[in-house]
Scaffold this motif. Structure first.
Motif, PDB file in Angstrom:
ATOM      1  N   PHE A  28       0.826  -1.202   0.000  1.00 58.61           N
ATOM      2  CA  PHE A  28       0.000   0.000   0.000  1.00 58.61           C
ATOM      3  C   PHE A  28       0.863   1.256   0.000  1.00 58.61           C
ATOM      4  O   PHE A  28       0.584   2.212  -0.728  1.00 58.61           O
ATOM      5  N   CYS A  29       1.907   1.262   0.830  1.00 55.54           N
ATOM      6  CA  CYS A  29       2.806   2.416   0.879  1.00 55.54           C
ATOM      7  C   CYS A  29       3.535   2.597  -0.440  1.00 55.54           C
ATOM      8  O   CYS A  29       3.670   3.722  -0.937  1.00 55.54           O
ATOM      9  N   ALA A  30       3.984   1.502  -1.032  1.00 55.51           N
ATOM     10  CA  ALA A  30       4.684   1.576  -2.317  1.00 55.51           C
ATOM     11  C   ALA A  30       3.762   2.107  -3.415  1.00 55.51           C
ATOM     12  O   ALA A  30       4.161   2.954  -4.226  1.00 55.51           O
ATOM     13  N   MET A  31       2.517   1.602  -3.445  1.00 53.30           N
ATOM     14  CA  MET A  31       1.573   2.064  -4.462  1.00 53.30           C
ATOM     15  C   MET A  31       1.243   3.546  -4.283  1.00 53.30           C
ATOM     16  O   MET A  31       1.129   4.289  -5.265  1.00 53.30           O
ATOM     17  N   TYR A  32       1.108   3.962  -3.029  1.00 52.52           N
ATOM     18  CA  TYR A  32       0.807   5.378  -2.773  1.00 52.52           C
ATOM     19  C   TYR A  32       1.975   6.263  -3.217  1.00 52.52           C
ATOM     20  O   TYR A  32       1.761   7.324  -3.824  1.00 52.52           O
TER      21      TYR A  32
END
Length: 332
Positions: free
Chosen positions: A51-55
């Motif tokens: 999720f952090c990487a996608m954000y």
């Protein structure tokens, strides 16, 4: 009958006593409790990594699109103005949810005030609808460019583009206003625990101890009238576009012209397929495990913001060329 065991199972993760949650009498709670991904609390740290990487990709990619279009005068055209509008909506929609989601995963910060919850609900749904309207505007741009190229510059002037953008914002903003207003008027006398990672419309109103059919019916009406109308007119635009393409004399001309639409078609799929799937599964997925529903719906919010800049960065010659120039300049 299936919710009570879930709440009892996750109750030990909360930092205050919730033993009397099923008898508490309140109309509008001061706070809601977001559980993140119910049933997968032990894996929250691992779930937070993608999720952090996608954000990060969504923020970097969409800001890059905005930066390139602003700096490059040759990109000051209607198509790229619409792309900038899409980038802004992607940034707002992802930022409305992911930071709070990550705070749940990382710091167990589950509380969200009642007003903040309704505000988040409004931003998520209104900006999601704005993306749909912008994709419709981009379909109109492609229709004019291919079917009426001589009228393109006269029709899509800067003032017309600005009016289209304003109309998209007003339509989505007004049609989504009933969501938080209806949610506010329902009594919440059973629990303030939302088995979700953000304050989605159905996730909140399902907690009300009242007949919420008006909220559910309005949500379906809004989904099929607004999104359905956009899809209908996009389909009409591409019917005309395909007719114009098939009338071209050579295969190379047909492929080259159709190639200008590939990015837009990919952006349509990136938004509508997850949107329709997540909306329907929340209403009719009674037999689907709750943690799977929440995970799918949470990922959906990041799919368009991540894919749109990648699609247009890879497929749009002008943006791709400008990106290569930037990287070449930095290396020298």
């Amino acid at each position: 009958m299936q919710e009570t065991p879930l709440f009892l199972r996750v109750g030990h993760f909360l930092h205050y006593a919730m033993s009397d949650w099923n008898t508490t009498d309140f109309t509008n709670p001061s706070t809601f409790i977001l559980l993140g991904i119910p049933g997968l609390e032990a894996a929250h740290i691992w779930i937070s990594i993608p999720f952090c990487a996608m954000y990060a990709i969504a923020v970097l990619g969409n800001f890059t699109i905005l930066f390139i279009v602003r700096r490059e005068p040759s990109l000051h055209k209607p198509m790229f103005y619409f792309l900038c509008m899409l980038a802004v909506t992607d940034l707002v929609m992802s930022t409305s949810t992911v930071p709070k989601m990550l705070s749940i995963f990382w710091f167990n910060s589950r509380e969200i005030s009642f007003s903040a919850c309704l505000t988040q609900m409004y931003f998520i749904h209104s900006f999601s609808a704005m993306e749909s309207g912008i994709l419709l505007a981009m379909a109109f741009d492609r229709y004019l460019a291919i079917c009426n190229p001589l009228r393109y510059s006269m029709t899509l002037t800067n003032s017309v583009v600005a009016k289209i953008g304003l109309a998209v914002v007003l339509r989505s903003g007004i049609l989504r206003l009933p969501y938080p207003f209806l949610a506010r008027r329902w009594p919440y006398c059973r629990t303030n625990i939302i088995p979700h990672s953000y304050c989605g419309h159905m996730a909140v109103v399902k907690l009300a101890c009242a007949d919420i059919r008006i909220s559910s019916y309005y949500g379906l009406f809004d989904l099929f009238s607004e999104i359905g109308m956009d899809l209908f007119f996009i389909a009409v635009s591409y019917t005309q576009i395909l007719r114009a393409i098939f009338r071209l004399p050579t295969k190379d001309a047909r492929l080259k012209t159709f190639g200008t639409c590939i990015s837009h078609l990919c952006a349509i799929l990136a938004l509508y397929v997850p949107d329709l799937f997540s909306s329907l599964i929340q209403r009719f997925g009674q037999n689907v495990p709750l943690h799977l529903i929440v995970l799918i719906v949470s990922v959906y919010l990041l799919v368009p913001p991540v894919l749109h800049p990648i699609i247009y960065g890879m497929r749009t010659k002008q943006i791709r060329g400008r990106l290569l120039q930037l990287f070449a300049h930095k290396e020298t």
